[in-house]
Design an enzyme around this catalytic site. Structure first.
Site, PDB file in Angstrom:
ATOM      1  N   ASP A  78       0.874  -1.172   0.000  1.00  0.00           N
ATOM      2  CA  ASP A  78       0.000   0.000   0.000  1.00  0.00           C
ATOM      3  C   ASP A  78       0.914   1.226   0.000  1.00  0.00           C
ATOM      4  O   ASP A  78       1.415   1.635   1.044  1.00  0.00           O
ATOM      5  CB  ASP A  78      -0.899  -0.004   1.236  1.00  0.00           C
TER       6      ASP A  78
ATOM      7  N   GLU B  82      -1.330  -1.271  -4.833  1.00  0.00           N
ATOM      8  CA  GLU B  82      -2.544  -0.485  -5.050  1.00  0.00           C
ATOM      9  C   GLU B  82      -2.334   0.531  -6.166  1.00  0.00           C
ATOM     10  O   GLU B  82      -1.278   1.158  -6.264  1.00  0.00           O
ATOM     11  CB  GLU B  82      -2.946   0.241  -3.769  1.00  0.00           C
TER      12      GLU B  82
ATOM     13  N   ASP C   3      -2.447   1.006   7.264  1.00  0.00           N
ATOM     14  CA  ASP C   3      -1.636   0.800   6.058  1.00  0.00           C
ATOM     15  C   ASP C   3      -1.261  -0.673   5.892  1.00  0.00           C
ATOM     16  O   ASP C   3      -1.292  -1.209   4.782  1.00  0.00           O
ATOM     17  CB  ASP C   3      -0.380   1.677   6.094  1.00  0.00           C
TER      18      ASP C   3
END
Length: 182
Positions: A7, A69, A141
């Site tokens: 992420d 992502e 996160d």
């Protein structure tokens, strides 16, 4: 299969590593890589911290594939550019370490993990905790990174099943509703 989820973020990049055994998911590790301009680090030095951090995670946990992502466009163009550069440092580290990279949007992650594309972060954290049988909630996160790894585990199983029964085997890349797998 061991999957590394990333992420990306300039201040805080989350990572999560899971093992899959058929439909079973097993937690391996998760955490964050932190950078801060308060430490006097300029942007290039912060990007190097991200690159080195991802490289260290890859060396330590030896994943077979990775999932990252896809950045969304933000209201603040400067923040979007900085996030894009952080994501680029992460992707470069993954590719430099010879890992295949799959990319998923936040909506795809939330749909795969929670079942609802507009789920809130606490919902993602709770479902990651349940799916991986963790004793406590992972950080936001790290939960997103673990969620990306879970998403890839689900998608790769589906694509493998499709490839067994169709002509898609000849394709060198596949698409998952705007996600990308290379």
């Amino acid at each position: 299969m061991r999957i590394l989820g990333i992420d990306p973020g300039l201040q805080c990049t989350g990572f999560g590593v899971i093992d899959t055994d058929g439909p079973h998911l097993h937690y391996v590790a998760s955490g964050t890589i932190q950078t801060s301009p308060k430490d006097g680090a300029l942007l290039p030095a912060r990007l190097k911290i991200l690159f080195d951090g991802i490289t260290e995670v890859v060396a330590r946990y030896q994943p077979e594939v990775s999932a990252c992502e896809i950045v969304f466009v933000n209201v603040n163009p400067q923040a979007t550019l900085l996030l894009g550069q952080a994501r680029g440092a992460c992707l470069t580290a993954l590719v430099a370490n010879h890992l295949p990279v799959a990319e998923y949007t936040a909506l795809q992650l939330k749909k795969a993990v929670v079942g609802y594309g507009k789920a809130a972060k606490p919902q993602v954290q709770e479902m990651v905790k349940r799916l991986l049988k963790l004793p406590g909630l992972p950080g936001k996160d790290a939960a997103d990174a673990l969620g990306l790894a879970i998403t890839h585990a689900q998608v790769s199983r589906t694509l493998q099943a499709i490839n067994k029964v169709s002509a898609l085997q000849a394709r060198s890349s596949a698409s998952y509703k705007a996600g990308r797998i290379y």
